[in-house]
Design a protein around this motif. Structure first.
Motif, PDB file in Angstrom:
ATOM      1  N   ALA A 299       0.808  -1.210   0.000  1.00  0.00           N
ATOM      2  CA  ALA A 299       0.000   0.000   0.000  1.00  0.00           C
ATOM      3  C   ALA A 299       0.847   1.268   0.000  1.00  0.00           C
ATOM      4  O   ALA A 299       0.448   2.290  -0.585  1.00  0.00           O
ATOM      5  CB  ALA A 299      -0.935   0.001   1.205  1.00  0.00           C
ATOM      6  N   VAL A 300       2.014   1.234   0.670  1.00  0.00           N
ATOM      7  CA  VAL A 300       2.837   2.444   0.768  1.00  0.00           C
ATOM      8  C   VAL A 300       4.007   2.431  -0.210  1.00  0.00           C
ATOM      9  O   VAL A 300       4.835   3.352  -0.199  1.00  0.00           O
ATOM     10  CB  VAL A 300       3.367   2.629   2.210  1.00  0.00           C
ATOM     11  CG1 VAL A 300       2.213   2.800   3.186  1.00  0.00           C
ATOM     12  CG2 VAL A 300       4.263   1.466   2.629  1.00  0.00           C
ATOM     13  N   PHE A 308      -5.310   2.919  -2.161  1.00  0.00           N
ATOM     14  CA  PHE A 308      -5.045   1.483  -2.079  1.00  0.00           C
ATOM     15  C   PHE A 308      -5.865   0.945  -0.908  1.00  0.00           C
ATOM     16  O   PHE A 308      -5.704   1.389   0.222  1.00  0.00           O
ATOM     17  CB  PHE A 308      -3.551   1.247  -1.846  1.00  0.00           C
ATOM     18  CG  PHE A 308      -3.123  -0.185  -2.014  1.00  0.00           C
ATOM     19  CD1 PHE A 308      -3.463  -1.153  -1.079  1.00  0.00           C
ATOM     20  CD2 PHE A 308      -2.350  -0.555  -3.103  1.00  0.00           C
ATOM     21  CE1 PHE A 308      -3.060  -2.475  -1.243  1.00  0.00           C
ATOM     22  CE2 PHE A 308      -1.941  -1.873  -3.272  1.00  0.00           C
ATOM     23  CZ  PHE A 308      -2.299  -2.835  -2.338  1.00  0.00           C
ATOM     24  N   PHE A 309      -6.763  -0.007  -1.197  1.00  0.00           N
ATOM     25  CA  PHE A 309      -7.620  -0.581  -0.152  1.00  0.00           C
ATOM     26  C   PHE A 309      -7.008  -1.888   0.356  1.00  0.00           C
ATOM     27  O   PHE A 309      -6.492  -2.693  -0.426  1.00  0.00           O
ATOM     28  CB  PHE A 309      -9.023  -0.851  -0.686  1.00  0.00           C
ATOM     29  CG  PHE A 309      -9.956   0.318  -0.613  1.00  0.00           C
ATOM     30  CD1 PHE A 309     -11.057   0.306   0.232  1.00  0.00           C
ATOM     31  CD2 PHE A 309      -9.738   1.462  -1.382  1.00  0.00           C
ATOM     32  CE1 PHE A 309     -11.926   1.388   0.303  1.00  0.00           C
ATOM     33  CE2 PHE A 309     -10.593   2.550  -1.324  1.00  0.00           C
ATOM     34  CZ  PHE A 309     -11.691   2.517  -0.476  1.00  0.00           C
ATOM     35  N   VAL A 310      -7.094  -2.069   1.659  1.00  0.00           N
ATOM     36  CA  VAL A 310      -6.676  -3.319   2.300  1.00  0.00           C
ATOM     37  C   VAL A 310      -7.869  -3.879   3.065  1.00  0.00           C
ATOM     38  O   VAL A 310      -8.471  -3.178   3.892  1.00  0.00           O
ATOM     39  CB  VAL A 310      -5.495  -3.105   3.263  1.00  0.00           C
ATOM     40  CG1 VAL A 310      -5.158  -4.404   3.990  1.00  0.00           C
ATOM     41  CG2 VAL A 310      -4.266  -2.577   2.519  1.00  0.00           C
ATOM     42  N   ASP A 438      -9.386  10.437  -1.808  1.00  0.00           N
ATOM     43  CA  ASP A 438      -8.154  11.212  -1.748  1.00  0.00           C
ATOM     44  C   ASP A 438      -7.127  10.602  -0.796  1.00  0.00           C
ATOM     45  O   ASP A 438      -6.006  11.111  -0.700  1.00  0.00           O
ATOM     46  CB  ASP A 438      -8.455  12.650  -1.298  1.00  0.00           C
ATOM     47  CG  ASP A 438      -9.354  13.383  -2.281  1.00  0.00           C
ATOM     48  OD1 ASP A 438      -9.283  13.074  -3.488  1.00  0.00           O
ATOM     49  OD2 ASP A 438     -10.136  14.251  -1.841  1.00  0.00           O
ATOM     50  N   ALA A 439      -7.513   9.564  -0.076  1.00  0.00           N
ATOM     51  CA  ALA A 439      -6.588   8.936   0.869  1.00  0.00           C
ATOM     52  C   ALA A 439      -5.548   8.109   0.115  1.00  0.00           C
ATOM     53  O   ALA A 439      -5.751   7.703  -1.038  1.00  0.00           O
ATOM     54  CB  ALA A 439      -7.360   8.049   1.836  1.00  0.00           C
ATOM     55  N   ASP A 440      -4.441   7.866   0.778  1.00  0.00           N
ATOM     56  CA  ASP A 440      -3.436   6.974   0.208  1.00  0.00           C
ATOM     57  C   ASP A 440      -3.812   5.519   0.449  1.00  0.00           C
ATOM     58  O   ASP A 440      -3.693   4.674  -0.450  1.00  0.00           O
ATOM     59  CB  ASP A 440      -2.061   7.267   0.816  1.00  0.00           C
ATOM     60  CG  ASP A 440      -1.551   8.647   0.441  1.00  0.00           C
ATOM     61  OD1 ASP A 440      -1.282   8.854  -0.750  1.00  0.00           O
ATOM     62  OD2 ASP A 440      -1.463   9.505   1.333  1.00  0.00           O
ATOM     63  N   VAL A 441      -4.269   5.238   1.666  1.00  0.00           N
ATOM     64  CA  VAL A 441      -4.604   3.867   2.045  1.00  0.00           C
ATOM     65  C   VAL A 441      -5.921   3.877   2.817  1.00  0.00           C
ATOM     66  O   VAL A 441      -6.156   4.763   3.647  1.00  0.00           O
ATOM     67  CB  VAL A 441      -3.501   3.242   2.932  1.00  0.00           C
ATOM     68  CG1 VAL A 441      -3.808   1.767   3.213  1.00  0.00           C
ATOM     69  CG2 VAL A 441      -2.125   3.394   2.300  1.00  0.00           C
ATOM     70  N   VAL A 442      -6.782   2.907   2.528  1.00  0.00           N
ATOM     71  CA  VAL A 442      -8.014   2.708   3.297  1.00  0.00           C
ATOM     72  C   VAL A 442      -8.034   1.248   3.745  1.00  0.00           C
ATOM     73  O   VAL A 442      -7.989   0.340   2.910  1.00  0.00           O
ATOM     74  CB  VAL A 442      -9.279   3.025   2.470  1.00  0.00           C
ATOM     75  CG1 VAL A 442     -10.531   2.815   3.321  1.00  0.00           C
ATOM     76  CG2 VAL A 442      -9.227   4.436   1.909  1.00  0.00           C
ATOM     77  N   ASP A 455     -15.382   0.187  -6.531  1.00  0.00           N
ATOM     78  CA  ASP A 455     -15.307   1.247  -7.536  1.00  0.00           C
ATOM     79  C   ASP A 455     -14.323   2.341  -7.136  1.00  0.00           C
ATOM     80  O   ASP A 455     -13.697   2.971  -8.001  1.00  0.00           O
ATOM     81  CB  ASP A 455     -16.692   1.859  -7.768  1.00  0.00           C
ATOM     82  CG  ASP A 455     -17.631   0.913  -8.496  1.00  0.00           C
ATOM     83  OD1 ASP A 455     -17.138  -0.053  -9.105  1.00  0.00           O
ATOM     84  OD2 ASP A 455     -18.857   1.133  -8.435  1.00  0.00           O
ATOM     85  N   MET A 456     -14.179   2.584  -5.834  1.00  0.00           N
ATOM     86  CA  MET A 456     -13.267   3.624  -5.366  1.00  0.00           C
ATOM     87  C   MET A 456     -11.810   3.182  -5.408  1.00  0.00           C
ATOM     88  O   MET A 456     -10.911   3.998  -5.579  1.00  0.00           O
ATOM     89  CB  MET A 456     -13.610   4.028  -3.928  1.00  0.00           C
ATOM     90  CG  MET A 456     -14.791   4.961  -3.794  1.00  0.00           C
ATOM     91  SD  MET A 456     -14.910   5.646  -2.113  1.00  0.00           S
ATOM     92  CE  MET A 456     -15.505   4.236  -1.198  1.00  0.00           C
ATOM     93  N   ALA A 457     -11.572   1.887  -5.207  1.00  0.00           N
ATOM     94  CA  ALA A 457     -10.208   1.391  -5.055  1.00  0.00           C
ATOM     95  C   ALA A 457      -9.442   1.430  -6.372  1.00  0.00           C
ATOM     96  O   ALA A 457      -9.867   0.852  -7.366  1.00  0.00           O
ATOM     97  CB  ALA A 457     -10.240  -0.036  -4.513  1.00  0.00           C
TER      98      ALA A 457
END
Length: 513
Positions: A299-300, A308-310, A438-442, A455-457
């Motif tokens: 993710a980073v 990036f979704f986890v 707008d987040a880097d990781v969710v 759809d967001m990922a």
């Protein structure tokens, strides 16, 4: 699809058939230490029941719908026996008040576990049958992650389940169950009181994240369901993956096909069962997988897609996890990338902590607080977590969470809740002044991503984390399931019997298997 070669008789136009609606639905992990109580079902009663299904208005000329009680709970731990008895008794009492009915729509999930009961849905329907009588036609709608025992197949006359995972066809399935019921009540072949039911258990037990219809082989297998349904003499066809996180003898895949032509119904059930069994080794996870550390590293990684979704899958509250585990958030806060406020933005959803939420609410948005949350119920893998951070947002009145707060710790925005809550929709985040796009990781406690998250990922991974809904079934361990069953058993001394079992109608004895 009914058989056009069979002469049909219409019900008298002077009276609409009366259809009652009842059911309790919850997906229950026996590996989760929580207990589910009656208020968790948020029951609707009477006219509330009819109002919750807008599509019923389309059938108002064909039937008179009467609501008894419908309760749908967030997945979780075993239902306490007194809670079940309370709700079951009320369903029976309300059906008694409704009086004679012609049909019953039984809206359930199929994976409810009640203390002391191995097949709660059949037990409840048996109590309902004792009130409405053996001649009432029952149509059940279910989740494809439910379980259909031979006994349940005996008690129902019609049964169907979702054909998509994620369940984008939930309302469509419920309407199909009602449509089938209305059609059978209105027009039945001469001399036929009830449809034929072909039931086949399949010795396969897999989590939903390995059987998503987004990918193969489930996509092609489930594409065959409507093909079977279109056969002359067939009313409905269905495949249940079953529920993987309850340690019960009934947990396994099943096919059921209903209709008027015994041979066609049996052939359809066998076709679907064989397709599922033959693909058992081909089922794979719906996304790239890894340990939680591996997922965070991906993710980073520089140049990666954002957001990036986890999926923190082991504590997924919509699969039956307690949602109470702190293991994932502990790993996030220990990661050096997120230590400073100007680090990559990470949203974590979520950890319950009633006391922590109360303290944050009292302090107010913008205040810095030190709070402790989580692991009040499920502390097997990690204890309560203590955090110092700035209160970013407060929200009251959520149906599941009651009150939510967001605490910013470094560059992590951790969502804390009074009660556990799943986060499936974009508004779940934007309502808390968070911008997931707008987040880097969710990081979300979920298995496969629900449609809005998917759809967001920009990219995602499934973290194989511990918990009450651990994706590694062998690591989790089952002791009461019927063996042999794949993947616990990969070698079978003899091929499984995938021939159709014709289940007698409920007004006839079930007999030996």
């Amino acid at each position: 699809m009914s058989d056009p070669a069979v002469t049909a008789t219409a019900a008298p136009a002077a009276r609409r058939p009366v259809i009652a609606i009842a059911g309790l639905a919850i997906e229950t992990s026996t590996f989760t230490p929580t207990r589910t109580l009656a208020p968790a079902f948020h029951p609707d009663r009477g006219d509330e029941v009819v109002a919750r299904y807008p599509f019923l208005a389309s059938y108002a000329d064909a039937a008179d719908f009467r609501g008894a009680l419908i309760g749908h709970a967030l997945p979780g731990g075993v239902v306490a026996r007194p809670a079940y008895e309370e709700l079951a008794d009320e369903i029976v009492a309300r059906l008694t008040e409704i009086g004679p009915v012609d049909g019953l729509w039984y809206d359930i999930h199929g994976a409810m576990v009640v203390e002391g009961l191995d097949d709660a849905e059949t037990d409840l329907l048996g109590r309902i049958r004792a009130v409405v009588g053996p001649d009432v036609i029952v149509s059940a709608s279910m989740d494809l992650h439910g379980n259909v025992t031979r006994e349940l197949a005996h008690q129902v006359d019609l049964v169907t389940c979702y054909r998509m995972a994620p369940h984008e066809d939930a309302l469509e399935t419920k309407e199909r169950a009602v449509r089938n019921l209305v059609d059978v009540l209105a027009t039945r072949p001469v001399g036929r009181q009830r449809p034929v039911k072909a039931w086949i258990p399949i010795p396969v037990l897999l989590p939903g994240e390995q059987t998503s219809t987004r990918i193969e082989p489930a996509a092609s297998i489930y594409a065959q369901v409507p093909e079977v349904e279109q056969e002359d003499g067939v009313l409905d066809a269905a495949i249940w993956v079953g529920y993987a996180w309850a340690d019960q003898p009934r947990d396994r895949a099943v096919t059921v096909v209903t209709g008027w032509d015994r041979d066609v119904v049996a052939a359809g059930a066998e076709r679907l069962a064989r397709a599922f069994w033959d693909a058992r080794e081909d089922f794979a996870f719906v996304a790239p997988t890894g340990s939680f550390d591996e997922c965070l590293a991906a993710a980073v990684a520089p140049g990666g897609a954002r957001p990036f979704f986890v999926s923190d899958s082991g504590d997924n509250p919509t699969a039956g996890g307690s949602g109470d585990m702190t293991w994932g958030l502990t790993q996030v806060l220990a990661h050096p990338a997120f230590a400073a406020p100007d680090g990559p933005t990470l949203i974590y959803a979520s950890v319950p902590g009633p006391a922590a939420v109360a303290e944050a609410v009292a302090a107010g948005v913008g205040a810095t607080v030190t709070v402790t949350a989580g692991a009040e119920v499920d502390d097997v893998h990690a204890g309560p977590i203590t955090m110092t951070g700035r209160v970013h947002a407060v929200r009251h009145g959520d149906r599941d969470a009651e009150t939510e707060v967001v605490l910013q710790v470094g560059s992590v925005f951790a969502i804390l809740t009074t009660l556990r809550k799943p986060y499936h929709h974009e508004h779940d985040f934007t309502d808390l002044d968070l911008a997931p796009r707008d987040a880097d990781v969710v990081v979300v406690k979920i298995g496969y991503l629900e449609p809005e998250l998917f759809d967001m990922a920009a990219d995602w991974m499934l973290a194989l984390t511990p918990g009450g809904v651990d994706q590694d079934l062998l690591r989790l361990g089952h002791h009461r399931i019927e063996r042999p069953v794949f993947p616990y058993d990969r070698e079978f001394a003899t091929p499984p019997d995938l021939s159709a079992r014709i289940v007698p109608p409920s007004n006839e004895p079930l007999g030996a298997a």
